[in-house]
Scaffold this motif. Structure first.
Motif, PDB file in Angstrom:
ATOM      1  N   ASP A 257      15.957   0.362   8.967  1.00 11.45           N
ATOM      2  CA  ASP A 257      16.447   1.061  10.155  1.00 11.45           C
ATOM      3  C   ASP A 257      15.751   2.423  10.278  1.00 11.45           C
ATOM      4  N   PRO A 258      14.963   2.664  11.346  1.00 11.08           N
ATOM      5  CA  PRO A 258      14.244   3.933  11.468  1.00 11.08           C
ATOM      6  C   PRO A 258      15.159   5.148  11.460  1.00 11.08           C
ATOM      7  N   ALA A 259      16.381   5.008  12.025  1.00  7.65           N
ATOM      8  CA  ALA A 259      17.301   6.142  12.024  1.00  7.65           C
ATOM      9  C   ALA A 259      17.671   6.541  10.605  1.00  7.65           C
ATOM     10  N   ALA A 260      17.827   5.551   9.728  1.00  2.46           N
ATOM     11  CA  ALA A 260      18.156   5.841   8.335  1.00  2.46           C
ATOM     12  C   ALA A 260      16.944   6.411   7.603  1.00  2.46           C
ATOM     13  N   VAL A 261      15.771   5.850   7.845  1.00  4.32           N
ATOM     14  CA  VAL A 261      14.563   6.323   7.175  1.00  4.32           C
ATOM     15  C   VAL A 261      14.264   7.774   7.554  1.00  4.32           C
ATOM     16  N   LEU A 262      14.476   8.109   8.842  1.00  6.44           N
ATOM     17  CA  LEU A 262      14.147   9.447   9.343  1.00  6.44           C
ATOM     18  C   LEU A 262      15.345  10.387   9.325  1.00  6.44           C
TER      19      LEU A 262
ATOM     20  N   TYR B 226       8.812  21.198   6.082  1.00  6.77           N
ATOM     21  CA  TYR B 226       9.500  20.058   5.484  1.00  6.77           C
ATOM     22  C   TYR B 226       9.249  18.792   6.305  1.00  6.77           C
ATOM     23  N   ALA B 227       9.328  18.914   7.634  1.00  3.28           N
ATOM     24  CA  ALA B 227       9.096  17.760   8.496  1.00  3.28           C
ATOM     25  C   ALA B 227       7.663  17.253   8.353  1.00  3.28           C
ATOM     26  N   GLU B 228       6.701  18.158   8.290  1.00  2.68           N
ATOM     27  CA  GLU B 228       5.305  17.754   8.125  1.00  2.68           C
ATOM     28  C   GLU B 228       5.127  16.940   6.848  1.00  2.68           C
ATOM     29  N   TYR B 229       5.715  17.426   5.775  1.00  4.78           N
ATOM     30  CA  TYR B 229       5.571  16.728   4.503  1.00  4.78           C
ATOM     31  C   TYR B 229       6.164  15.323   4.580  1.00  4.78           C
ATOM     32  N   ASN B 230       7.394  15.225   5.088  1.00  2.00           N
ATOM     33  CA  ASN B 230       8.063  13.930   5.094  1.00  2.00           C
ATOM     34  C   ASN B 230       7.349  12.907   5.968  1.00  2.00           C
ATOM     35  N   LEU B 231       6.785  13.348   7.076  1.00  3.66           N
ATOM     36  CA  LEU B 231       6.122  12.419   7.978  1.00  3.66           C
ATOM     37  C   LEU B 231       4.719  12.040   7.509  1.00  3.66           C
ATOM     38  N   LEU B 232       4.061  12.946   6.808  1.00  7.17           N
ATOM     39  CA  LEU B 232       2.668  12.707   6.430  1.00  7.17           C
ATOM     40  C   LEU B 232       2.484  12.189   5.009  1.00  7.17           C
TER      41      LEU B 232
ATOM     42  N   ARG C 130       6.413   9.188   0.161  1.00 11.59           N
ATOM     43  CA  ARG C 130       6.248   7.767  -0.142  1.00 11.59           C
ATOM     44  C   ARG C 130       7.429   6.948   0.367  1.00 11.59           C
ATOM     45  N   GLY C 131       8.642   7.489   0.234  1.00  8.90           N
ATOM     46  CA  GLY C 131       9.824   6.765   0.663  1.00  8.90           C
ATOM     47  C   GLY C 131       9.854   6.543   2.165  1.00  8.90           C
ATOM     48  N   THR C 132       9.432   7.558   2.931  1.00 14.31           N
ATOM     49  CA  THR C 132       9.388   7.417   4.383  1.00 14.31           C
ATOM     50  C   THR C 132       8.414   6.313   4.784  1.00 14.31           C
ATOM     51  N   LYS C 133       7.238   6.317   4.190  1.00 18.73           N
ATOM     52  CA  LYS C 133       6.241   5.306   4.511  1.00 18.73           C
ATOM     53  C   LYS C 133       6.740   3.914   4.148  1.00 18.73           C
ATOM     54  N   PHE C 134       7.325   3.806   2.958  1.00 12.94           N
ATOM     55  CA  PHE C 134       7.784   2.491   2.505  1.00 12.94           C
ATOM     56  C   PHE C 134       8.909   1.968   3.397  1.00 12.94           C
TER      57      PHE C 134
ATOM     58  N   SER D  32       0.824  -1.204   0.000  1.00 14.74           N
ATOM     59  CA  SER D  32       0.000   0.000   0.000  1.00 14.74           C
ATOM     60  C   SER D  32       0.859   1.254   0.000  1.00 14.74           C
ATOM     61  N   ALA D  33       1.981   1.208   0.741  1.00 14.90           N
ATOM     62  CA  ALA D  33       2.869   2.366   0.800  1.00 14.90           C
ATOM     63  C   ALA D  33       3.506   2.666  -0.536  1.00 14.90           C
ATOM     64  N   MET D  34       3.570   1.656  -1.417  1.00 15.17           N
ATOM     65  CA  MET D  34       4.138   1.878  -2.734  1.00 15.17           C
ATOM     66  C   MET D  34       3.243   2.753  -3.592  1.00 15.17           C
ATOM     67  N   MET D  35       1.992   2.883  -3.208  1.00 14.19           N
ATOM     68  CA  MET D  35       1.036   3.761  -3.873  1.00 14.19           C
ATOM     69  C   MET D  35       0.788   3.326  -5.317  1.00 14.19           C
TER      70      MET D  35
END
Length: 297
Positions: free
Chosen positions: A282-287, A262-268, A271-275, A96-99
């Motif tokens: 690794d959450p540290a790498a994703v975020l 920028y933070a709002e966009y990336n978290l909400l 697509r890459g963040t969600k995937f 689903s995250a792949m959209m």
């Protein structure tokens, strides 16, 4: 056919790693360059590099990569340049995250995937120097492959000359492959990097493409490489032009508010963040893309 795909995967992963190495070296060179601004006496920033690992839901090894982060430099307040190659099976949430590809035929019966790419986000010390994002990637399943990515500029104090120069370099590199690429992928970026709940774009745009498969892997890979090659000549001259511009407390406050956007966009919406989060990377790498400081009005 399997051997062909294996060779293509290896070539793509090697390219993303080579691009990472080139960008890391260029950014450290910017830190070393003579400066006249407020951070001229600070130590030149250096990337801290660590390995990232991904494990599958059953605990098996599922790939990983390198996370390279620089904090508190003369030019970069925080910048991350990550590469990864991951594989395994896509759970329904990840699909689903792949959209755009979530309804790919066959995934329910054979959900295997392989993905490799580079992801970069830079938050700058000087409010007049624009933040920037770059991502290119290759995605493979037994049912198809595609490339995606793009780059966009995110200044809190926009300069028309900077925007024109950035887009000009992107257009040159796109035009080498297809004259329709730049206008189409610019429009896609304008749509994709829009923040709906704020009713505005997160920056001054760039290019964005996804699900890119013309049927000619070599041509599509060559285009994806050129998107990566465009990044340094598009961005570095802007850094050199703005890094020592004097700024005020008002400029800094505007920068922090823009980082909040920028933070709002990336978290909400990203697509890459969600995937990344849904596939157990690794959450540290994703975020890594999150700014070091931000504020909200």
């Amino acid at each position: 056919m399997t051997e062909l795909f294996d060779d293509q995967k290896m070539r793509a992963a090697a390219w993303f790693r080579a691009l990472r190495d080139e960008i890391v070296a260029a950014f450290e060179a910017l830190e070393e360059a003579q400066a006249t601004g407020p951070f001229r006496d600070a130590p030149a920033g250096r990337f801290e590099v660590s390995e990232t690992r991904r494990t599958s839901e059953d605990g098996a090894d599922a790939g990983g990569g390198l996370m390279s982060v620089m904090r508190g430099g003369r030019v970069f307040e925080k910048v991350g340049v990550n590469v990864s190659t991951v594989f395994g099976k896509l759970n329904p949430r990840a699909q689903s995250a792949m959209m755009a590809r979530k309804d790919m035929p066959g995934m329910a019966d054979d959900p295997r995937f392989w993905a490799s790419g580079i992801s970069l986000v830079a938050h700058m010390q000087n409010p007049h120097t624009p933040a920037v994002h770059l991502n290119t990637r290759m995605f493979w399943t037994p049912h198809g492959w595609w490339f995606g990515g793009g780059t966009d500029l995110n200044p809190c104090r926009p300069y028309d000359a900077d925007t024109e120069a950035f887009h000009g370099v992107l257009k040159v590199h796109c035009d080498r492959h297809d004259l329709s690429h730049y206008p189409r992928f610019k429009a896609w970026a304008d749509e994709y990097f829009f923040v709906p709940h704020r009713g505005r774009a997160r920056g001054v745009g760039g290019i964005f493409f996804d699900d890119h498969n013309t049927g000619d892997w070599e041509a599509d890979f060559a285009f994806t490489q050129d998107v990566g090659r465009a990044f340094l000549p598009a961005f570095v001259p802007l850094v050199e032009r703005r890094r020592d511009t004097a700024w005020t407390d008002e400029d800094r406050a505007a920068q922090l508010v823009h980082r909040g956007l920028y933070a709002e966009y990336n978290l909400l919406y990203d697509r890459g963040t969600k995937f990344g989060l849904e596939t157990g990377h690794d959450p540290a790498a994703v975020l890594m893309s999150m700014p070091p400081l931000a504020s909200w009005p």
